[in-house]
Write an enzyme that holds these catalytic residues in place. Sequence first.
Site: not given
Length: 158
Positions: A54, A56, A84, A87
Site C-alpha cells: 500500500h 502508506e 486501512c 496502514c
Amino acid sequence: MSFPLPDPMRLALREARAAAEDGDVPVGAVVTRGGMVVAAARNRMRAAADPTAHAEIEVLRAAAAALGTSRLDDCDLWVTLEPCAMCAGAIALARISRLYFGALDPKGGAVLHGPRLFSQPTCHHCPEFYPGMGEQEAGEMLRAFFRDRRIPDDRRLG
C-alpha cells in the site's frame, strides 16, 4: 469555502495518478518533516505482486530508510485515501505526528470507519489526523478507476 491544497497533498495525488497508470488502485502518499518532503510513494500491490505494498507502507519504509530510523515522531503523512487497518497500525508504530488524508473509505478505512484504530485503548500512539484534504480529487480518481474496470470494453468504446 475551499482552500488551496498544500504541496505534499498535490504530490500524493500525483503519485496516485501514477499508480492508476500502472494499473494499481490510485492511492499516493508523502512523508514530510519540517515542511520538507522525505519520501513519496504509491500503491504497488499489482506491480510488486505484494498485498502489503500500500502507498502508506511504501512511503513509511522509504522515509525510515532515508532518515535511518524506524521512529518518524516528527514527521507528517499525507495520503489520498483514509488508511486501512494495516496502514493505520503501521502509522501508529512509526509514531507519525500528523496524518492528513483525502477521500474517506467507509468500507475499508480504519481511522474514521471500521475499527477506528487510533481510538482503541490498545493503540499506543495516536497521530493528530485531518480528513478531507483533497477529498474531491482523490475520490473522483478512485471512482473513475473502479468505474473503468466495471464497464465492459465494448460499452467503453461507444
